[in-house]
Design a protein around this motif. Structure first.
Motif, mmCIF file in Angstrom:
data_model
loop_
_atom_site.group_PDB
_atom_site.id
_atom_site.type_symbol
_atom_site.label_atom_id
_atom_site.label_comp_id
_atom_site.label_asym_id
_atom_site.label_seq_id
_atom_site.Cartn_x
_atom_site.Cartn_y
_atom_site.Cartn_z
ATOM 1 N N THR A 155 33.358 37.134 39.412
ATOM 2 C CA THR A 155 34.135 37.964 40.330
ATOM 3 C C THR A 155 35.309 38.621 39.624
ATOM 4 O O THR A 155 35.578 39.816 39.803
ATOM 5 C CB THR A 155 34.638 37.131 41.516
ATOM 6 N N ARG A 156 36.012 37.840 38.793
ATOM 7 C CA ARG A 156 37.155 38.400 38.070
ATOM 8 C C ARG A 156 36.693 39.438 37.047
ATOM 9 O O ARG A 156 37.320 40.495 36.876
ATOM 10 C CB ARG A 156 37.936 37.268 37.391
ATOM 11 N N LEU A 157 35.598 39.168 36.366
ATOM 12 C CA LEU A 157 35.060 40.133 35.396
ATOM 13 C C LEU A 157 34.606 41.418 36.086
ATOM 14 O O LEU A 157 34.799 42.513 35.558
ATOM 15 C CB LEU A 157 33.890 39.514 34.635
ATOM 16 N N GLU A 158 34.015 41.265 37.251
ATOM 17 C CA GLU A 158 33.581 42.438 38.023
ATOM 18 C C GLU A 158 34.776 43.310 38.389
ATOM 19 O O GLU A 158 34.725 44.544 38.300
ATOM 20 C CB GLU A 158 32.866 41.978 39.294
ATOM 21 N N GLU A 159 35.849 42.664 38.771
ATOM 22 C CA GLU A 159 37.076 43.394 39.112
ATOM 23 C C GLU A 159 37.597 44.180 37.910
ATOM 24 O O GLU A 159 37.990 45.341 38.030
ATOM 25 C CB GLU A 159 38.130 42.399 39.607
ATOM 26 N N ILE A 160 37.578 43.546 36.747
ATOM 27 C CA ILE A 160 38.062 44.202 35.537
ATOM 28 C C ILE A 160 37.104 45.315 35.100
ATOM 29 O O ILE A 160 37.540 46.395 34.685
ATOM 30 C CB ILE A 160 38.270 43.157 34.423
ATOM 31 N N TRP A 161 35.807 45.071 35.224
ATOM 32 C CA TRP A 161 34.839 46.105 34.866
ATOM 33 C C TRP A 161 35.020 47.349 35.732
ATOM 34 O O TRP A 161 35.028 48.477 35.215
ATOM 35 C CB TRP A 161 33.416 45.575 35.018
ATOM 36 N N ARG A 162 35.208 47.166 37.028
ATOM 37 C CA ARG A 162 35.410 48.314 37.916
ATOM 38 C C ARG A 162 36.685 49.074 37.568
ATOM 39 O O ARG A 162 36.756 50.291 37.745
ATOM 40 C CB ARG A 162 35.454 47.848 39.376
ATOM 41 N N ILE A 177 32.197 47.976 25.335
ATOM 42 C CA ILE A 177 32.956 47.088 26.215
ATOM 43 C C ILE A 177 32.322 46.984 27.596
ATOM 44 O O ILE A 177 32.065 45.886 28.104
ATOM 45 C CB ILE A 177 34.417 47.580 26.353
ATOM 46 N N SER A 178 32.077 48.115 28.233
ATOM 47 C CA SER A 178 31.549 48.108 29.596
ATOM 48 C C SER A 178 30.186 47.408 29.687
ATOM 49 O O SER A 178 29.988 46.527 30.548
ATOM 50 C CB SER A 178 31.465 49.535 30.137
ATOM 51 N N PRO A 179 29.220 47.746 28.810
ATOM 52 C CA PRO A 179 27.938 47.024 28.862
ATOM 53 C C PRO A 179 28.093 45.519 28.620
ATOM 54 O O PRO A 179 27.379 44.709 29.233
ATOM 55 C CB PRO A 179 27.123 47.675 27.741
ATOM 56 N N LYS A 180 29.004 45.152 27.741
ATOM 57 C CA LYS A 180 29.211 43.727 27.459
ATOM 58 C C LYS A 180 29.763 43.014 28.684
ATOM 59 O O LYS A 180 29.333 41.891 28.999
ATOM 60 C CB LYS A 180 30.181 43.557 26.278
ATOM 61 N N LEU A 181 30.692 43.642 29.373
ATOM 62 C CA LEU A 181 31.222 43.031 30.596
ATOM 63 C C LEU A 181 30.123 42.868 31.641
ATOM 64 O O LEU A 181 30.054 41.839 32.320
ATOM 65 C CB LEU A 181 32.366 43.880 31.151
ATOM 66 N N ARG A 182 29.253 43.852 31.769
ATOM 67 C CA ARG A 182 28.151 43.743 32.718
ATOM 68 C C ARG A 182 27.238 42.573 32.353
ATOM 69 O O ARG A 182 26.774 41.831 33.222
ATOM 70 C CB ARG A 182 27.338 45.046 32.747
ATOM 71 N N ILE A 210 37.964 49.470 34.521
ATOM 72 C CA ILE A 210 37.912 50.212 33.243
ATOM 73 C C ILE A 210 36.646 51.035 33.046
ATOM 74 O O ILE A 210 36.526 51.773 32.067
ATOM 75 C CB ILE A 210 38.091 49.259 32.032
ATOM 76 N N LYS A 211 35.690 50.943 33.947
ATOM 77 C CA LYS A 211 34.375 51.540 33.695
ATOM 78 C C LYS A 211 34.407 53.058 33.554
ATOM 79 O O LYS A 211 33.530 53.642 32.903
ATOM 80 C CB LYS A 211 33.386 51.136 34.784
ATOM 81 N N ASP A 212 35.403 53.714 34.135
ATOM 82 C CA ASP A 212 35.462 55.172 34.081
ATOM 83 C C ASP A 212 36.319 55.705 32.927
ATOM 84 O O ASP A 212 36.450 56.920 32.775
ATOM 85 C CB ASP A 212 36.002 55.725 35.403
ATOM 86 N N ILE A 213 36.889 54.800 32.133
ATOM 87 C CA ILE A 213 37.706 55.242 31.003
ATOM 88 C C ILE A 213 36.776 55.636 29.854
ATOM 89 O O ILE A 213 35.921 54.856 29.441
ATOM 90 C CB ILE A 213 38.659 54.126 30.537
ATOM 91 N N LYS A 214 36.935 56.826 29.356
ATOM 92 C CA LYS A 214 36.095 57.292 28.242
ATOM 93 C C LYS A 214 36.387 56.470 26.986
ATOM 94 O O LYS A 214 37.495 55.994 26.775
ATOM 95 C CB LYS A 214 36.360 58.771 27.983
ATOM 96 N N SER A 215 35.384 56.322 26.141
ATOM 97 C CA SER A 215 35.499 55.486 24.934
ATOM 98 C C SER A 215 36.658 55.922 24.048
ATOM 99 O O SER A 215 37.412 55.091 23.525
ATOM 100 C CB SER A 215 34.194 55.525 24.146
ATOM 101 N N GLY A 216 36.810 57.234 23.860
ATOM 102 C CA GLY A 216 37.886 57.729 23.016
ATOM 103 C C GLY A 216 39.246 57.366 23.554
ATOM 104 O O GLY A 216 40.146 56.958 22.805
ATOM 105 N N SER A 217 39.410 57.482 24.856
ATOM 106 C CA SER A 217 40.678 57.131 25.496
ATOM 107 C C SER A 217 40.930 55.638 25.415
ATOM 108 O O SER A 217 42.057 55.187 25.176
ATOM 109 C CB SER A 217 40.664 57.587 26.956
ATOM 110 N N LEU A 218 39.875 54.850 25.608
ATOM 111 C CA LEU A 218 40.010 53.392 25.542
ATOM 112 C C LEU A 218 40.428 52.952 24.141
ATOM 113 O O LEU A 218 41.281 52.069 23.981
ATOM 114 C CB LEU A 218 38.689 52.735 25.938
ATOM 115 N N THR A 219 39.860 53.570 23.126
ATOM 116 C CA THR A 219 40.201 53.241 21.740
ATOM 117 C C THR A 219 41.685 53.463 21.468
ATOM 118 O O THR A 219 42.326 52.703 20.727
ATOM 119 C CB THR A 219 39.364 54.089 20.760
ATOM 120 N N GLN A 220 42.252 54.503 22.071
ATOM 121 C CA GLN A 220 43.655 54.839 21.846
ATOM 122 C C GLN A 220 44.610 53.876 22.543
ATOM 123 O O GLN A 220 45.768 53.776 22.158
ATOM 124 C CB GLN A 220 43.921 56.263 22.311
ATOM 125 N N LYS A 221 44.126 53.174 23.543
ATOM 126 C CA LYS A 221 44.966 52.231 24.283
ATOM 127 C C LYS A 221 44.828 50.850 23.637
ATOM 128 O O LYS A 221 44.045 50.012 24.082
ATOM 129 C CB LYS A 221 44.553 52.199 25.759
#
Length: 230
Positions: free
Chosen positions: A26-33, A6-11, A35-46
């Motif tokens: 600009t909006r994508l940059e805001e969203i990337w910032r 997800i994070s690389p794709k947003l970049r 979620i960028k620190d959420i670990k993959s495992g945690s993101l999958t659970q959400k």
């Protein structure tokens, strides 16, 4: 797409959008910032957060493909697709990333913390299924739900897109929610909508509700925001 992608794709999309549509970048940059620190495992659970991000990526890719078309090519394409899909990509989606979203900071927190739930999800699925069976069209988007107070955008096979909000809040208690809904639609310059409060114990009203939506898709005038109860 896996959570780790997800994070690389947003970049990647931020880079592409920076020259084609800076407001989207600009909006994508805001969203990337966000979620960028959420670990993959945690993101999958959400699951709802993942759903939103995947939907956003898909919409962004589609929008950028439209952006590189000539005006004539884009118009020809819009003339060939479902009216609800056209309404989303031609009007609501760009409106969202170009303008200030007053609810953005609220729903971002709820999505990230896992607080968000789609309470009316089963009902919306029933409405969508019935609309489809009548050869109408519909669009569901997290952004429309979160920011524009719209559970589903529907259109009959001969009508125009109509924004619909449903709530299980009893009619006698839903007046303020209706006023907030109407104010939200007006804020986004959405010209037509219906607000429906329903009794969750009475799912047989789905056909009646779709009949109502079908009629108003064809006949509701602009600057009209109607309230109904079942």
């Amino acid at each position: 797409m896996q959570a780790r992608e997800i994070s690389p794709k947003l970049r990647e999309l931020i880079h592409l959008a920076s020259s084609l549509e800076p407001a989207l970048a600009t909006r994508l940059e805001e969203i990337w910032r966000w979620i960028k620190d959420i670990k993959s495992g945690s993101l999958t659970q959400k699951k709802f957060l993942m759903g939103f991000l995947l939907e956003l990526i898909k919409d962004t890719e589609f929008w950028l493909e439209l952006k590189v078309l000539t005006d004539d090519e884009r118009q020809l394409f819009f003339n060939q697709i479902a009216p609800t899909v056209r309404y989303w990509y031609e009007y609501l989606f760009p409106k969202w990333f170009k303008e200030r979203d007053l609810k953005f900071y609220i729903w971002k927190q709820k999505l990230r913390s896992g607080e968000f739930e789609r309470e009316d999800g089963t009902l919306i699925e029933s409405i969508a299924s019935e609309i489809k069976s009548r050869e109408g069209t519909f669009v569901q988007r997290y952004v429309a739900d979160f920011s524009m107070a719209t559970d589903i955008i529907v259109s009959s096979n001969t009508g125009k897109p109509l924004c619909v909000q449903v709530t299980s809040m009893a009619d006698e208690f839903s007046h303020q929610k209706y006023e907030d809904w109407k104010h939200t639609l007006q804020g986004w310059k959405i010209e037509r909508g219906i607000f429906v409060s329903y009794n969750p114990a009475k799912y047989e009203f789905v056909i009646q509700l779709v009949n109502l939506v079908w009629h108003n898709s064809n006949h509701l005038a602009e600057a009209k925001y109607l309230k109904f109860s079942f």
